[in-house]
Design a protein around this motif. Structure first.
Motif, PDB file in Angstrom:
ATOM      1  N   PHE A   6       0.862  -1.183   0.000  1.00  0.00           N
ATOM      2  CA  PHE A   6       0.000   0.000   0.000  1.00  0.00           C
ATOM      3  C   PHE A   6       0.904   1.239   0.000  1.00  0.00           C
ATOM      4  O   PHE A   6       2.118   1.141   0.247  1.00  0.00           O
ATOM      5  N   ILE A   7       0.305   2.365  -0.259  1.00  0.00           N
ATOM      6  CA  ILE A   7       1.054   3.618  -0.320  1.00  0.00           C
ATOM      7  C   ILE A   7       0.636   4.496   0.856  1.00  0.00           C
ATOM      8  O   ILE A   7      -0.554   4.756   1.050  1.00  0.00           O
ATOM      9  N   VAL A   8       1.604   4.947   1.659  1.00  0.00           N
ATOM     10  CA  VAL A   8       1.349   5.852   2.766  1.00  0.00           C
ATOM     11  C   VAL A   8       2.470   6.879   2.807  1.00  0.00           C
ATOM     12  O   VAL A   8       3.653   6.534   2.648  1.00  0.00           O
ATOM     13  N   SER A   9       2.108   8.141   2.956  1.00  0.00           N
ATOM     14  CA  SER A   9       3.078   9.248   2.980  1.00  0.00           C
ATOM     15  C   SER A   9       3.960   9.235   1.737  1.00  0.00           C
ATOM     16  O   SER A   9       5.152   9.551   1.777  1.00  0.00           O
ATOM     17  N   GLY A  10       3.381   8.802   0.596  1.00  0.00           N
ATOM     18  CA  GLY A  10       4.101   8.818  -0.666  1.00  0.00           C
ATOM     19  C   GLY A  10       5.043   7.656  -0.868  1.00  0.00           C
ATOM     20  O   GLY A  10       5.757   7.620  -1.891  1.00  0.00           O
ATOM     21  N   GLN A  11       5.085   6.697   0.055  1.00  0.00           N
ATOM     22  CA  GLN A  11       6.017   5.579  -0.030  1.00  0.00           C
ATOM     23  C   GLN A  11       5.254   4.276  -0.220  1.00  0.00           C
ATOM     24  O   GLN A  11       4.281   4.005   0.484  1.00  0.00           O
ATOM     25  N   LEU A  12       5.709   3.477  -1.199  1.00  0.00           N
ATOM     26  CA  LEU A  12       5.156   2.142  -1.382  1.00  0.00           C
ATOM     27  C   LEU A  12       5.673   1.262  -0.254  1.00  0.00           C
ATOM     28  O   LEU A  12       6.875   1.092  -0.083  1.00  0.00           O
ATOM     29  N   THR A  13       4.772   0.683   0.508  1.00  0.00           N
ATOM     30  CA  THR A  13       5.124  -0.011   1.749  1.00  0.00           C
ATOM     31  C   THR A  13       4.630  -1.442   1.695  1.00  0.00           C
ATOM     32  O   THR A  13       3.505  -1.718   1.257  1.00  0.00           O
ATOM     33  N   GLU A  14       5.489  -2.364   2.153  1.00  0.00           N
ATOM     34  CA  GLU A  14       5.140  -3.775   2.172  1.00  0.00           C
ATOM     35  C   GLU A  14       4.737  -4.202   3.583  1.00  0.00           C
ATOM     36  O   GLU A  14       5.347  -3.793   4.568  1.00  0.00           O
ATOM     37  N   VAL A  15       3.710  -5.014   3.689  1.00  0.00           N
ATOM     38  CA  VAL A  15       3.256  -5.547   4.974  1.00  0.00           C
ATOM     39  C   VAL A  15       4.132  -6.748   5.330  1.00  0.00           C
ATOM     40  O   VAL A  15       4.198  -7.729   4.572  1.00  0.00           O
ATOM     41  N   VAL A  16       4.795  -6.656   6.486  1.00  0.00           N
ATOM     42  CA  VAL A  16       5.646  -7.759   6.922  1.00  0.00           C
ATOM     43  C   VAL A  16       5.106  -8.451   8.167  1.00  0.00           C
ATOM     44  O   VAL A  16       5.648  -9.479   8.579  1.00  0.00           O
ATOM     45  N   GLY A  17       4.071  -7.892   8.788  1.00  0.00           N
ATOM     46  CA  GLY A  17       3.514  -8.505   9.980  1.00  0.00           C
ATOM     47  C   GLY A  17       2.099  -8.039  10.240  1.00  0.00           C
ATOM     48  O   GLY A  17       1.674  -6.960   9.795  1.00  0.00           O
ATOM     49  N   VAL A  18       1.341  -8.873  10.958  1.00  0.00           N
ATOM     50  CA  VAL A  18      -0.042  -8.546  11.349  1.00  0.00           C
ATOM     51  C   VAL A  18      -0.177  -8.784  12.843  1.00  0.00           C
ATOM     52  O   VAL A  18       0.214  -9.847  13.352  1.00  0.00           O
ATOM     53  N   VAL A  19      -0.722  -7.784  13.561  1.00  0.00           N
ATOM     54  CA  VAL A  19      -0.909  -7.886  15.005  1.00  0.00           C
ATOM     55  C   VAL A  19      -2.400  -7.831  15.330  1.00  0.00           C
ATOM     56  O   VAL A  19      -3.239  -7.524  14.470  1.00  0.00           O
ATOM     57  N   GLU A  20      -2.713  -8.132  16.563  1.00  0.00           N
ATOM     58  CA  GLU A  20      -4.105  -8.119  17.013  1.00  0.00           C
ATOM     59  C   GLU A  20      -4.662  -6.709  17.042  1.00  0.00           C
ATOM     60  O   GLU A  20      -3.933  -5.723  17.139  1.00  0.00           O
ATOM     61  N   ASP A  21      -6.000  -6.617  16.976  1.00  0.00           N
ATOM     62  CA  ASP A  21      -6.664  -5.323  17.109  1.00  0.00           C
ATOM     63  C   ASP A  21      -6.606  -4.852  18.561  1.00  0.00           C
ATOM     64  O   ASP A  21      -6.369  -5.644  19.483  1.00  0.00           O
ATOM     65  N   GLY A  22      -6.868  -3.573  18.743  1.00  0.00           N
ATOM     66  CA  GLY A  22      -6.867  -3.018  20.090  1.00  0.00           C
ATOM     67  C   GLY A  22      -7.678  -1.745  20.151  1.00  0.00           C
ATOM     68  O   GLY A  22      -8.470  -1.429  19.255  1.00  0.00           O
ATOM     69  N   LYS A  23      -7.490  -1.010  21.225  1.00  0.00           N
ATOM     70  CA  LYS A  23      -8.115   0.295  21.427  1.00  0.00           C
ATOM     71  C   LYS A  23      -7.021   1.354  21.335  1.00  0.00           C
ATOM     72  O   LYS A  23      -5.971   1.213  21.975  1.00  0.00           O
ATOM     73  N   TYR A  24      -7.306   2.431  20.593  1.00  0.00           N
ATOM     74  CA  TYR A  24      -6.267   3.412  20.326  1.00  0.00           C
ATOM     75  C   TYR A  24      -6.667   4.832  20.717  1.00  0.00           C
ATOM     76  O   TYR A  24      -5.812   5.645  21.037  1.00  0.00           O
ATOM     77  N   HIS A  25      -7.952   5.115  20.685  1.00  0.00           N
ATOM     78  CA  HIS A  25      -8.397   6.463  21.043  1.00  0.00           C
ATOM     79  C   HIS A  25      -9.306   6.474  22.251  1.00  0.00           C
ATOM     80  O   HIS A  25      -9.154   7.289  23.158  1.00  0.00           O
ATOM     81  N   ASP A  26     -10.265   5.579  22.304  1.00  0.00           N
ATOM     82  CA  ASP A  26     -11.143   5.481  23.462  1.00  0.00           C
ATOM     83  C   ASP A  26     -11.644   4.051  23.562  1.00  0.00           C
ATOM     84  O   ASP A  26     -11.547   3.263  22.616  1.00  0.00           O
TER      85      ASP A  26
END
Length: 883
Positions: A667-687
């Protein structure tokens, strides 16, 4: 004028009634002596002379009453007589008086405390000019937190083009800096604002001056800073000479131009800035320039409506401008609809705060209603016991209105004493609350001001009406003839139940509802503590060290951070150490657009996702105990010279690629093509209540090396570990301030709503339980005392203990069962109300229902135990001898 003078003379006569009575008695006695002497001279004996003198003079008491009617204020004298008589009656029943005062003290005191908090947060306006016309611009969708609404260039366009605001100002409320002054370095936070901020708010400094729009001449042109009163007193010892002094903010010189007043804390009640600085100088403090970047959303906008403009008109005008900008700048502006709110309560979270406070207020009013129902039933029983006394007074010529007035006077005295005790206890409780734990870190204080005292008087007046009308109704509808014959009065009966029975049933229903609410809050707190966070705070310490202020280049900063990680890892007992840009619940880059590979149109509305973006080092996932589900962690070998990689969470992978494996996807983020190397569990980040959000973790060594928090996992005690970290890390970087705290402590802000709900509803539930015990105990005791003769006859005729107990306390227990059932049903119907207070409130929870039933059963058994024992211990022979 003569009438007013006459009134004051009469009032003075009332105040000196004892001396006036003495003078009148002496004058009447002198007149009688003169008539007696005249009769003696006419040949009467002294006894006959005195008798004829009295007959000629007339009734002494009638003369006295006529004199007071002419020279005093009869209604005032009668009122004072009623008050004195009421005091005597209450003094003869000290147990009743104490119970009544304590009951009202609990009900009124609880309501005054709740109103004091509500008054401090909701009813007090912001300390700015005309706060009712001040608004904040928000996106139309409801969002939590202090939302950054638009970019600085977009803000400038809105300010120039709008026709409905007299002024607009921009705020960046997440500014942080190291303040250096006279060999002192402290970490502070504040607001970066546009030049017309202070003029828009209409506030004045207590020392020096504010900066203005006329001072701005482009980027970094206004190196000024305004200090808050708290920072001025803590760091500069309230020295007025600090105005004009040069201080360093993140190693850049700023001139102190003024100090804000002690009452002004910006436009937020809960987050008070330490300083205000011009937004045009943000590059010096933040290290970036967003003044010319339409894609950088860094501005929260406030404005003041023109006098003749409504919020609806202003909203339409803003949305029209947003649509125009979307056409002019399609790559950065998406024309998202806007709306207006009043600032002060952390943006849209004001809806949650208002719902919480008003819901708690409603439950507190139910406590007062239960207290008044309790007292009304006590007054009803007391009036029934005094039925012969009241009947005799009517037989002797007293009017029913006079009886009603006397009973109301007793209710007024009890309510006034209970209200005074409630206000006193509320004053002490609010003081203890402010000392024990301020409402928020901004030291917002709930004080007893005129509005709070007026609320206390209102609660007292309401209690007078609710408690006094029941005995007054009894006296008005009573039958003197039946009372004198010792016959039971039927005036208080509605069907099979007396009115005091219905009052007790209503009180029990209210108390059951409140006990249920408190159990719902406890369950909500337990649910909050066990919600899956995606990380495990227990056993983890957070270390904040800003190395960017001590190292000139990113390369040296990275090396120093590696050295700090090695130093922390060498401490005995440390299991893992890592770096993260921001820990969950403290921010993070939210809404960063992510595009699919091959995308050429990078407009915001073309983004595939807008996830949270964090930077982390190797070891962070282990230190946070965030489960790596597949793939690998980031490594120090991931650097700007290698292909960009990232770790994503399950929600990101599911939304981007569905059920397809995420490892190896791009995927592309901040103009950089980025490869996914790992997947982690979901969580709470804001509330805690948010739905699963997509998250991207980038390698810290491939980022901009900005903010960094060190996470240290250890089995050692937090205090012991904090001391060890400070010793070890100060050896690596002795000139950088080190802030160490446990991860659990850093979550206090997130747990505050649940803790506040548990504390508030727990206290309300405890008060309800106390009221339920006193109500059931009073009814059971009254029932047993009035039926002692009947119970004695039952025992003499061979009744079993169960039958005696049923006759003695059967009705209170029956009312307990019926009232508890109604209270449980009311709790179910109050789910929406409780949902405003408690996280995932569920009154239908079997644990809550079972706990409420068990609690009310225990309260009923406890309250009925003593009256039941008294009924079982009745001695028929002793009762017959007394008869």
């Amino acid at each position: 004028m003569r009438a007013l003078r006459r009134f004051f003379i009469r009032l003075l006569n009332v105040m000196t009634i004892c001396r006036s009575d003495e003078r009148l008695r002496e004058e009447m006695e002198s007149h009688l002596m003169a008539l007696t002497e005249e009769n003696i001279r006419a040949g009467m004996t002294p006894h006959e002379a005195r008798r004829h003198a009295r007959l000629k003079f007339g009734a002494v008491e009638a003369v006295r009453e006529h004199y007071h009617a002419e020279e005093g204020l009869p209604f005032v004298e009668i009122f004072l007589l009623d008050v004195r008589y009421a005091f005597r009656v209450l003094r003869k029943s000290p147990a009743f008086t104490v119970v009544a005062i304590l009951t009202l003290m609990l009900g009124i005191g609880a309501n005054v405390v709740v109103f004091g908090v509500l008054n401090a947060i909701l009813l007090h306006p912001l300390e700015v000019k005309e706060p009712q016309s001040l608004v904040q611009i928000r996106h139309k969708p409801w969002m939590t937190g202090r939302l950054l609404t638009m970019s600085y260039p977009t803000f400038e366009d809105f300010r120039r083009r709008n026709a409905t605001f007299s002024a607009m100002a921009g705020i960046y409320g997440y500014s942080h800096a190291k303040l250096s002054w006279q060999n002192t370095v402290i970490s502070i936070s504040g607001d970066e604002v546009t030049g017309d901020y202070f003029d828009l708010l209409g506030v004045q400094p207590q020392v020096g001056r504010f900066f203005h729009a006329a001072d701005e001449h482009g980027p970094n042109s206004v190196p000024y800073v305004v200090l808050s009163d708290a920072l001025w007193r803590s760091a500069f010892h309230a020295d007025p000479g600090v105005v004009g002094a040069i201080v360093d903010l993140n190693k850049h010189p700023f001139t102190v131009v003024g100090v804000a007043s002690a009452q002004f804390h910006g436009t937020e009640r809960f987050e008070w800035p330490d300083y205000w600085m011009p937004m045009v100088n943000e590059q010096q403090v933040e290290g970036w320039d967003s003044l010319h970047n339409r894609a950088s959303i860094t501005v929260t906008v406030i404005g003041r409506l023109k006098p003749s403009v409504t919020p609806e008109q202003a909203t339409d005008n803003l949305n029209a401008i947003a649509a125009e900008l979307a056409k002019e700048y399609p790559e950065t502006d998406n024309g998202q609809p806007l709306r207006l709110i009043h600032p002060g309560l952390i943006g849209d979270e004001g809806d949650v705060i208002r719902g919480f406070l008003w819901s708690v207020t409603a439950l507190a009013l139910l406590v007062l209603a239960a207290a008044c129902a309790n007292l009304s039933s006590l007054f009803a029983a007391r009036t029934a016991d005094r039925s012969r006394e009241l009947a005799l007074r009517v037989a002797l010529g007293s009017s029913r209105w006079r009886l009603v007035r006397q009973l109301l006077t007793e209710a007024v005295l009890v309510s006034l004493m209970g209200g005074a005790a409630g206000l006193g206890s509320a004053y002490l409780l609010l003081g203890a609350l402010n000392r024990w734990h301020p409402l928020v870190e901004s030291h917002l204080v709930a004080s007893m001001d005129a509005r709070v005292y007026l609320a206390g008087l209102t609660f007292t007046f309401v209690s007078v009406l609710l408690c006094g009308l029941v005995p007054a109704r009894q006296a008005w509808q009573s039958s003197p003839l039946q009372s004198l014959k010792n016959a039971p009065t039927e005036a208080m009966h509605l069907g099979r139940f007396a009115l005091r029975d219905l009052l007790l049933g209503a009180q029990i229903a209210i108390c059951t509802l409140l006990v249920t609410s408190s159990l719902v809050a406890v369950r909500g707190m337990v649910r909050t503590l066990h919600v899956p966070l995606g990380f495990q705070p227990p056993g983890a310490m957070l270390v904040d060290m800003d190395l960017s202020q001590s190292e000139p280049s990113d390369g040296l900063v990275l090396e120093k951070q590696k050295a700090i990680i090695d130093a922390a890892r060498s401490i005995p007992g440390v299991a893992a150490v890592g770096i993260v840009s921001r820990t969950p619940f403290t921010g993070g880059m939210h809404g960063i657009p992510v595009f699919r590979p091959g995308t050429t149109d990078f407009k915001l509305n073309k983004a595939a996702l807008a996830p949270y973006v964090f930077q982390m080092s190797p070891g962070y996932l282990e230190a946070a105990r965030t489960r790596l589900l597949s793939g690998r962690d980031v490594s120090w070998q991931d650097n700007p010279r290698t292909p960009y990689v990232a770790v994503v969470n399950q929600a990101f992978a599911q939304k981007m690629w569905g059920d397809s494996p995420a490892i190896g996807q791009h995927f592309i983020v901040s103009g950089q093509l980025t490869e996914v190397v790992g997947v982690v569990e979901d969580g709470k980040y804001h509330d805690l209540e948010e739905a699963p959000q997509p998250v991207v973790y980038q390698p810290y060594s491939q980022g901009d090396l900005g903010e960094a928090v060190f996470v240290v996992r250890s089995q050692r005690a937090p205090n012991e570990m904090a001391a060890a970290l400070e010793r070890a890390l100060s050896g690596v970087e002795p000139n950088v301030p080190i802030k160490v705290q446990s991860w659990l402590d850093s979550l206090d802000g997130e747990l505050l709503p649940s803790r506040a709900a548990t504390a508030a509803l727990g206290a309300i539930g405890l008060l309800a339980a106390m009221l339920a015990v006193t109500g059931i105990f009073g009814m059971a005791t009254y029932s047993v005392s009035k039926r002692m003769k009947e119970l004695g006859i039952r025992v003499a005729l061979g009744a079993h203990n169960v039958d005696v107990m049923s006759a003695a306390v059967g009705r209170p227990i029956f009312l307990l069962c019926v009232g508890s059932a109604l209270g449980l049903l009311a709790g179910i119907f109050a789910s929406r109300l409780l949902g405003q207070i408690v996280y995932q409130a569920n009154p239908r929870d079997p644990v809550v229902v079972g706990g409420a039933v068990l609690t009310m059963a225990l309260l009923g058994i406890t309250a009925s135990a003593i009256p039941a024992r008294r009924a079982l211990a009745v001695d028929p022979s002793k009762l017959m001898r007394e008869e």
